[in-house]
Design a protein around this motif. Structure first.
Motif, mmCIF file in Angstrom:
data_model
loop_
_atom_site.group_PDB
_atom_site.id
_atom_site.type_symbol
_atom_site.label_atom_id
_atom_site.label_comp_id
_atom_site.label_asym_id
_atom_site.label_seq_id
_atom_site.Cartn_x
_atom_site.Cartn_y
_atom_site.Cartn_z
ATOM 1 N N GLN A 1 2.269 34.100 -11.680
ATOM 2 C CA GLN A 1 2.319 34.817 -13.095
ATOM 3 C C GLN A 1 0.927 35.460 -13.416
ATOM 4 O OE1 GLN A 1 5.413 35.037 -14.300
ATOM 5 N NE2 GLN A 1 5.777 33.719 -12.539
ATOM 6 N N PRO A 2 1.134 36.638 -14.019
ATOM 7 C CA PRO A 2 -0.398 37.507 -14.659
ATOM 8 C C PRO A 2 -1.190 36.581 -15.408
ATOM 9 C CG PRO A 2 1.685 38.504 -14.938
ATOM 10 C CD PRO A 2 2.428 37.484 -14.600
ATOM 11 N N ALA B 1 -2.682 33.898 -14.655
ATOM 12 C CA ALA B 1 -2.643 32.346 -14.385
ATOM 13 C C ALA B 1 -3.873 32.109 -13.243
ATOM 14 C CB ALA B 1 -1.275 31.850 -13.643
ATOM 15 N N GLY C 1 -2.759 35.354 -6.834
ATOM 16 C CA GLY C 1 -1.950 34.147 -6.752
ATOM 17 C C GLY C 1 -1.981 33.161 -5.498
ATOM 18 N N ALA D 1 4.273 29.052 -7.615
ATOM 19 C CA ALA D 1 5.190 29.922 -8.649
ATOM 20 C C ALA D 1 4.515 30.180 -9.949
ATOM 21 C CB ALA D 1 6.627 29.387 -8.857
ATOM 22 N N ALA D 2 3.774 29.151 -10.534
ATOM 23 C CA ALA D 2 2.971 29.306 -11.690
ATOM 24 C C ALA D 2 1.849 30.190 -11.628
ATOM 25 C CB ALA D 2 2.592 27.685 -11.876
ATOM 26 N N THR E 1 -3.199 31.326 -18.391
ATOM 27 C CA THR E 1 -2.266 30.039 -18.058
ATOM 28 C C THR E 1 -3.274 29.325 -17.217
ATOM 29 O OG1 THR E 1 -0.330 30.978 -18.514
ATOM 30 C CG2 THR E 1 -0.707 28.898 -17.218
#
Ligand SMILES: Cc1cc2nc3c(=O)[nH]c(=O)nc-3n(C[C@H](O)[C@H](O)[C@H](O)COP(=O)(O)OP(=O)(O)OC[C@H]3O[C@@H](n4cnc5c(N)ncnc54)[C@H](O)[C@@H]3O)c2cc1C
Length: 353
Positions: free
Chosen positions: A21-22, A24, A208, A17-18, A46
């Motif tokens: 995110q764009p 990451a 991702g 899930a983390a 991130t």
């Protein structure tokens, strides 16, 4: 260094899930990514620290193959009894890379995704199509000693620097990845890509996606006895390959080659294999003529690049040809490596090579 967020999820689900995110990016051992961040080559929004995830196991599979966790450290993988016994080529390749300290931190997933060591890629004061698409490639007429002689493009002549990946390519590994969209396996041959017009894309991972593990298929018995990892470099240790060769031979009862695998490192944007070179060995006696023919076949499309000496990498073409012949001779004779690391570690562990 840019400002970034840091998260350390404890479950795969939270990590995926983390990572969805764009901006990451996963961090494992950090031995490459943190250097790139310090130099402002990588600027993630991130950092998703994946070290708490249960992805470090190395396990036998029912079919006789092996499953290597993405978070298993390079040192733990190289010294694992199952890797040593079944895939000595992989141990040798891993131990030819970096230093003991780096191998203790570096992970299998991170090793696959380490970036090129092209000097211009790391120097944000120069153009580089891989770092900044469309800006140009100074290596083509500049310093290209480390650079590609196979599969390069007008936009990029960088090489993939990993030793581990050369062995994984020869062994026919599969890279398993997961994301919020699901899971898939990617054959090692398709994992890294050639630069073409989009050299900033190193591999076939989608945004991702996290590497969860690598599987090694069962291989012919002879590949355990007749394996060699030859690494040629500027210094005797702690240096990236100018040229490396992973060679595997299976010799039939009649003394001819029944199967062969050859992968080249340090010469292209990805580990370089050529089925024609391998098939050309099958059915032949494993002699100098056969090995030289395989080497000529593998390097038949090689092209030099770079400025005049000392920039040019023209020397790598004959070097790679000779390295292929020598690696095949080493494999035939059961000499696993030309580097001292494996013997040293074996002696330290009190084991018999
Ligand atoms: C001085 C020096 C010398 C070296 N010499 C050699 C050498 O001779 N041969 C060699 O092969 N290597 C060499 N290396 C490279 C080293 O092997 C790599 O830096 C290391 O393998 C990277 O692993 P890591 O876990 O530290 O990755 P990180 O630095 O944490 O990450 C590297 C990349 O992988 C991504 N990543 C990490 N894990 C995952 C995952 N599970 N899923 C998705 N993405 C992930 C990160 O987002 C990042 O993009 C050297 C490194 C140094 C610093």
């Amino acid at each position: 260094m840019n400002h970034f967020n840091y998260v350390a999820p404890r479950t795969l689900r939270d990590a995926l899930a983390a990572l969805a995110q764009p901006g990451a990016v996963a961090v494992a051992g950090g031995t490459n990514l943190l250097d790139l961040m310090k130099e402002n080559v990588a600027t993630p929004a991130t950092l998703v620290d994946v070290n708490a995830l249960p992805l470090a196991a190395i396990e036998a599979m029912p079919d006789g193959g092996l499953r290597l966790g993405a978070l298993a450290r390079n040192a733990d993988t190289a010294h694992h009894p199952l890797v040593r016994a079944r895939y000595p080529l992989l141990s040798a390749a891993l131990l030819a890379g970096a230093s003991p300290q780096i191998r203790n931190m570096a992970t299998n997933g991170g090793n696959l995704l380490q970036r090129t060591r092209c000097y211009y890629f790391y120097d944000t004061g120069t153009p580089c199509n891989k770092r900044s698409p469309g800006s140009g490639c100074p290596a083509r007429n500049g310093l290209a000693r480390m650079h590609a002689v196979l599969g390069a493009s007008v936009d990029c002549v960088a090489t993939h620097p990993s030793d581990m990946c050369v062995a994984l390519a020869a062994l026919g590994a599969v890279v398993h990845v997961a994301s919020v969209a699901g899971e898939r396996g990617i054959a090692m041959a398709d994992f890294h890509r050639l630069p073409g017009a989009t050299p900033h894309v190193d591999n076939s991972l989608a945004a991702g996606e996290l590497i969860t593990h690598i599987t090694l298929p069962p291989v012919p018995e002879g590949f355990g006895r007749h394996a060699a990892y030859l690494k040629l470099r500027e210094r005797a240790s702690y240096a990236f390959a100018l040229v490396s060769v992973a060679a595997l031979l299976d010799i039939g009862k009649d003394g001819t080659v029944s199967a062969a695998r050859i992968a080249l490192g340090g010469v292209a944007h990805k580990p370089w294999r050529d089925e024609a070179a391998e098939q050309g060995l099958v059915g032949r006696r494993p002699d100098a003529a056969a090995f030289e023919a395989a080497a000529a076949c593998l390097l038949r499309d090689a092209v030099a690049t770079g400025g005049p000496t000392p920039g040019s990498n023209a020397f790598k073409i004959p070097m790679a040809r000779r390295a292929v012949v020598r690696a095949l001779q080493m494999a035939l004779q059961g000499q696993l490596t030309n580097t001292g690391e494996l013997a040293l570690h074996t002696a330290a562990a009190g084991a018999t090579p």
